[in-house]
Design an enzyme around this catalytic site. Sequence first.
Site: not given
Ligand code: C5P
Length: 278
Positions: A9, A133
């Site tokens: 993406k 995501d």
């Molecule tokens: O949800 P995911 O595991 O993909 O997110 C990885 C990291 O990215 C989270 O631990 C956080 O530090 C950061 N993040 C964030 N805000 C979001 C998505 C991700 O701060 N909306």
Amino acid sequence: MLSLISPAKINLFLHIAGKRSDGYHNLASLFQTISLVDLLHFSIHDFDILTCSDPSLPIDHTNLVLKAVNLFRRKTGSLLCFRIHLEKNIPYQSGLGGGSSNAATTLWALNQLSGQLATPQQLALWSAEIGSDIPFFFSNGTAYCTGKGEEVRPLNYFPQRALWIVKPVDGLSTPMVYRYVQLENRIAFDPEKSLQSFNNGNPHYFNDLETAAFTVMPSLKEFKKRLIDSGFHTVLMTGSGSAFFCIGEGVPPLNDDLFCRSANFLYREADKWYTFVE
Ligand code: C5P
């Protein structure tokens, strides 16, 4: 055996709305799947085993594919195990969502192989537990995502657009980039207006994570400038980087170390997974 493509993406725009008390950030972003894809092969097996064409990728329980397998069993009560092979083309630490896409593709495949124990809506809802995501990939490939990214508003297809994906050798860690976000450095665009600009065919591309990524990896700013100097009218980092998408007549710098691929937008038809249209 079931073989499915798993698309990358890009974020056509990404607005950071604010920092949350749980440490995450609320965002408002226009997501689009593209024709840069991994390939995943699934079959039912006596135990879970994941193999990958890229030996540098961890294939243990930290891999989102195996997290998706465990999530599927936990939610549906299925006792099935799976052999899964991942042919990796999407670079990781790139902001192209490869791991999230692999997890969504795994949930879709396991549901097919298990006799459709869940609806796609359930798979999307459950998937947010293992990554912000992932629910997006259950849209038709174009969606406006808010919250942590998991609140998905599906949109009509956008017209096809040819682009280049270019990534420097070094990648970026998503948590690290988010750690360096300074809200005062945001680009002052109302995301709903930006969305309208895309619907009107007069797109406005921006990414509030670029400044933070340039702080973490200062060479990235110069890298972006080189891409602009190559003749593209639009050069934007995707997600938390370090890959960029480039639109226009430019010629990307040819360098053996760079990841550089041409791509198009890709879409998913209802009740099917993503396929290449002839
Ligand atoms: O949800 P995911 O595991 O993909 O997110 C990885 C990291 O990215 C989270 O631990 C956080 O530090 C950061 N993040 C964030 N805000 C979001 C998505 C991700 O701060 N909306």
